[in-house]
Design a protein around this motif. Structure first.
Motif, PDB file in Angstrom:
ATOM      1  N   ARG A  74      49.124 -38.632  36.696  1.00  0.00           N
ATOM      2  CA  ARG A  74      49.857 -37.514  36.090  1.00  0.00           C
ATOM      3  C   ARG A  74      49.216 -37.092  34.776  1.00  0.00           C
ATOM      4  N   ALA A  75      48.794 -38.058  33.965  1.00  0.00           N
ATOM      5  CA  ALA A  75      48.144 -37.743  32.691  1.00  0.00           C
ATOM      6  C   ALA A  75      46.825 -37.026  32.943  1.00  0.00           C
ATOM      7  N   HIS A  76      46.083 -37.474  33.947  1.00  0.00           N
ATOM      8  CA  HIS A  76      44.798 -36.849  34.281  1.00  0.00           C
ATOM      9  C   HIS A  76      45.010 -35.405  34.742  1.00  0.00           C
ATOM     10  N   LEU A  77      45.996 -35.183  35.603  1.00  0.00           N
ATOM     11  CA  LEU A  77      46.274 -33.825  36.079  1.00  0.00           C
ATOM     12  C   LEU A  77      46.752 -32.922  34.948  1.00  0.00           C
ATOM     13  N   GLU A  78      47.551 -33.468  34.051  1.00  0.00           N
ATOM     14  CA  GLU A  78      48.032 -32.685  32.910  1.00  0.00           C
ATOM     15  C   GLU A  78      46.883 -32.307  31.989  1.00  0.00           C
ATOM     16  N   ALA A  79      45.959 -33.240  31.791  1.00  0.00           N
ATOM     17  CA  ALA A  79      44.801 -32.960  30.942  1.00  0.00           C
ATOM     18  C   ALA A  79      43.932 -31.872  31.570  1.00  0.00           C
ATOM     19  N   LYS A  90      64.565 -36.036  54.411  1.00  0.00           N
ATOM     20  CA  LYS A  90      63.729 -35.100  53.663  1.00  0.00           C
ATOM     21  C   LYS A  90      62.558 -35.871  53.068  1.00  0.00           C
ATOM     22  N   THR A  91      61.388 -35.298  53.202  1.00  0.00           N
ATOM     23  CA  THR A  91      60.207 -35.987  52.712  1.00  0.00           C
ATOM     24  C   THR A  91      60.115 -35.851  51.198  1.00  0.00           C
ATOM     25  N   LYS A  92      59.839 -36.935  50.579  1.00  0.00           N
ATOM     26  CA  LYS A  92      59.665 -36.943  49.133  1.00  0.00           C
ATOM     27  C   LYS A  92      58.243 -36.511  48.806  1.00  0.00           C
ATOM     28  N   PRO A  93      58.022 -35.962  47.632  1.00  0.00           N
ATOM     29  CA  PRO A  93      56.642 -35.665  47.238  1.00  0.00           C
ATOM     30  C   PRO A  93      55.867 -36.970  47.076  1.00  0.00           C
ATOM     31  N   LYS A  94      54.574 -36.883  47.259  1.00  0.00           N
ATOM     32  CA  LYS A  94      53.716 -38.066  47.169  1.00  0.00           C
ATOM     33  C   LYS A  94      53.813 -38.657  45.764  1.00  0.00           C
ATOM     34  N   TYR A  95      53.870 -39.978  45.694  1.00  0.00           N
ATOM     35  CA  TYR A  95      53.972 -40.659  44.407  1.00  0.00           C
ATOM     36  C   TYR A  95      52.672 -40.518  43.627  1.00  0.00           C
ATOM     37  N   LEU A  96      52.793 -40.140  42.367  1.00  0.00           N
ATOM     38  CA  LEU A  96      51.639 -40.057  41.469  1.00  0.00           C
ATOM     39  C   LEU A  96      51.849 -41.064  40.354  1.00  0.00           C
TER      40      LEU A  96
END
Length: 66
Positions: free
Chosen positions: A37-42, A26-32
């Motif tokens: 992650r902080a940038h996307l959350e902002a 099973k493919t894992k989601p791409k590592y962030l």
């Protein structure tokens, strides 16, 4: 005995390869990274539209309309 063992090892190796190819992991989601992650959350918090709280909004029922 050695010949039989070698043949069996070759056949099991091939069958394992075929199974791996037929059933890929099973493919894992791409590592962030933490910074990404902080940038996307902002971005998500700034782009989020203010929502109306349902509890504070006046609710109408059939009885009130009559």
């Amino acid at each position: 005995m050695n010949r039989r063992k070698k043949i069996k090892a070759i056949l099991t190796k091939r069958s394992k390869q075929a199974n791996r190819k037929a059933n890929p992991p099973k493919t894992k989601p791409k590592y962030l990274s933490k910074a990404e992650r902080a940038h996307l959350e902002a971005e998500a918090t700034t782009n989020q539209a203010p929502s109306i709280d349902e509890a504070s909004a006046p609710q109408t029922t059939d009885r009130q309309q009559n």
